[in-house]
Design a protein around this motif. Sequence first.
Motif, PDB file in Angstrom:
ATOM      1  N   ARG A   8       0.827  -1.194   0.000  1.00  0.00           N
ATOM      2  CA  ARG A   8       0.000   0.000   0.000  1.00  0.00           C
ATOM      3  C   ARG A   8       0.869   1.254   0.000  1.00  0.00           C
ATOM      4  O   ARG A   8       0.357   2.353  -0.071  1.00  0.00           O
ATOM      5  CB  ARG A   8      -0.910   0.009   1.230  1.00  0.00           C
ATOM      6  N   GLU A 114     -18.690   3.944  10.605  1.00  0.00           N
ATOM      7  CA  GLU A 114     -18.412   4.899   9.536  1.00  0.00           C
ATOM      8  C   GLU A 114     -18.591   6.350   9.969  1.00  0.00           C
ATOM      9  O   GLU A 114     -18.508   7.257   9.140  1.00  0.00           O
ATOM     10  CB  GLU A 114     -19.316   4.610   8.336  1.00  0.00           C
ATOM     11  N   LYS A 148     -13.692  -5.279   6.026  1.00  0.00           N
ATOM     12  CA  LYS A 148     -13.907  -3.885   5.646  1.00  0.00           C
ATOM     13  C   LYS A 148     -12.619  -3.088   5.507  1.00  0.00           C
ATOM     14  O   LYS A 148     -12.616  -2.037   4.873  1.00  0.00           O
ATOM     15  CB  LYS A 148     -14.835  -3.200   6.653  1.00  0.00           C
ATOM     16  N   ASN A 149     -11.515  -3.550   6.114  1.00  0.00           N
ATOM     17  CA  ASN A 149     -10.278  -2.783   5.962  1.00  0.00           C
ATOM     18  C   ASN A 149      -9.230  -3.519   5.132  1.00  0.00           C
ATOM     19  O   ASN A 149      -8.039  -3.216   5.209  1.00  0.00           O
ATOM     20  CB  ASN A 149      -9.708  -2.351   7.329  1.00  0.00           C
ATOM     21  N   THR A 151      -9.799  -3.680   1.724  1.00  0.00           N
ATOM     22  CA  THR A 151     -10.382  -3.349   0.423  1.00  0.00           C
ATOM     23  C   THR A 151      -9.526  -2.415  -0.424  1.00  0.00           C
ATOM     24  O   THR A 151      -9.868  -2.153  -1.568  1.00  0.00           O
ATOM     25  CB  THR A 151     -11.754  -2.693   0.612  1.00  0.00           C
ATOM     26  N   TYR A 153      -6.164   0.886  -0.366  1.00  0.00           N
ATOM     27  CA  TYR A 153      -5.186   1.720   0.324  1.00  0.00           C
ATOM     28  C   TYR A 153      -5.838   2.525   1.450  1.00  0.00           C
ATOM     29  O   TYR A 153      -6.879   3.141   1.266  1.00  0.00           O
ATOM     30  CB  TYR A 153      -4.528   2.676  -0.684  1.00  0.00           C
ATOM     31  N   LYS A 154      -5.224   2.507   2.603  1.00  0.00           N
ATOM     32  CA  LYS A 154      -5.607   3.329   3.753  1.00  0.00           C
ATOM     33  C   LYS A 154      -7.124   3.314   3.984  1.00  0.00           C
ATOM     34  O   LYS A 154      -7.812   4.326   3.782  1.00  0.00           O
ATOM     35  CB  LYS A 154      -5.119   4.762   3.552  1.00  0.00           C
ATOM     36  N   PRO A 155      -7.680   2.196   4.406  1.00  0.00           N
ATOM     37  CA  PRO A 155      -9.128   2.109   4.611  1.00  0.00           C
ATOM     38  C   PRO A 155      -9.617   3.121   5.638  1.00  0.00           C
ATOM     39  O   PRO A 155      -8.870   3.578   6.508  1.00  0.00           O
ATOM     40  CB  PRO A 155      -9.330   0.679   5.107  1.00  0.00           C
ATOM     41  N   PHE A 156     -10.890   3.441   5.551  1.00  0.00           N
ATOM     42  CA  PHE A 156     -11.461   4.559   6.296  1.00  0.00           C
ATOM     43  C   PHE A 156     -11.173   4.513   7.789  1.00  0.00           C
ATOM     44  O   PHE A 156     -10.674   5.484   8.359  1.00  0.00           O
ATOM     45  CB  PHE A 156     -12.976   4.589   6.055  1.00  0.00           C
ATOM     46  N   ASN A 157     -11.506   3.416   8.446  1.00  0.00           N
ATOM     47  CA  ASN A 157     -11.380   3.386   9.898  1.00  0.00           C
ATOM     48  C   ASN A 157      -9.945   3.560  10.364  1.00  0.00           C
ATOM     49  O   ASN A 157      -9.677   4.259  11.347  1.00  0.00           O
ATOM     50  CB  ASN A 157     -11.955   2.072  10.444  1.00  0.00           C
ATOM     51  N   TYR A 180      -2.999  -7.445   4.358  1.00  0.00           N
ATOM     52  CA  TYR A 180      -3.314  -7.030   2.986  1.00  0.00           C
ATOM     53  C   TYR A 180      -2.173  -7.401   2.045  1.00  0.00           C
ATOM     54  O   TYR A 180      -2.392  -7.941   0.949  1.00  0.00           O
ATOM     55  CB  TYR A 180      -3.565  -5.530   2.970  1.00  0.00           C
TER      56      TYR A 180
END
Length: 382
Positions: A8, A114, A148-149, A151, A153-157, A180
């Motif tokens: 990433r 979220e 959910k993380n 998916t 680069y740099k997932p939201f949470n 990842y």
Amino acid sequence: MAGELNSRGHPSLIPRRGLPGMRRRLAGNGPVTAAFLGGSITEGAGASEAEAMSWRALTGAYLQELYAGHPVRCINAGVGGTTSAFGAHRLQEHVLAEGRIDLLFAEFSVNDGEDRAESIRGMEGIVRQCRRLSPETELVFVYTAADKNLTGYKPFNIAVHEEVADYYGIPSIDCAAKVYTMIHTGELDWTRFAPDGYHPLDAGHALYAALVQEYLEQAITRGSVQASGEAAQHITGLPSPLDSGNYEYGGMLDYSAARYSAAFRFQKLKPEEPLMNWRFPAEHACTADPQAEFTFTVTGQCAGLVLLYGPDSGIIEYSLNGGPFAEINLFDDWCLNAYRPIPVLFPVRTEREILQVTVRNTERKDSRSTGNGLRVLKLLWN
């Protein structure tokens, strides 16, 4: 910046200010206490034996080895399904009340939702509360993996938690980034690593622990004395907050601090009433009377409840300072199987003020519920 690069494009290990205090502890012979505040993954879910094979237990074993000759104590403050907002309110009772804490791991990136503002309030609340009440404690953020993380680069949470980490100089260990990378290089089959998409099996917990150990070795045994001294000066004061409504002053009050109508009784769950996600005392105020109500008063920017929701839970209403009542229905699929603590935080106010809270039961319920139960475990305030 030191760290293990992944596909990433950013390091899995982000040392920031490091752990100068933990490095200094090596030179002494006093006790060392580490606490692990997080959700079910920190508690040990997925591991064949939580107290031996979880990333928390394996990290504790490494600290015992690293600080040979020191009495080392580890505190399990993991509670399944809990967010950083609830973590900030649990911090005093489940961690700081245990005495001096040298090292605190915080793991909430999987359970936080979220709502960016709520995640900031939770993680920032943990940091600020810790530095105000226990300034000798050093913190590390740990990001574990979930569907959910993984998916992109740099997932939201994780990105939201990194805002807090970067602002306060908190080291972070991105286990999700490592997973990842290994998935995309063919080194890891995620469906076998964590069959339910969240909770790693023993090999997964071992992978997380190895990454945590790599960081601790880097920060404690190979850290620069000069850099440690400079970092120690970094936290002599708290900067202005990222969010003025953060949960720095969050805490839990016993259910008995409220005033209850006569329909309530005070009890523990019966043996036939299973409890999940709570290893602490579960005595609570309980009623099935749709006319029952209770009140309590706190001073702060926010108030809330921890309710034991389960198969017979109904719909309730609350009012702040005599305002209109708002409905709460927290019944979900998990309620069908067991009781569990569910935190309910009322809207954050712009200023600290006296908050008079009225909560009343109703005759309404979710179509899947077997009754109109209301069970009050804790009161929340900030």
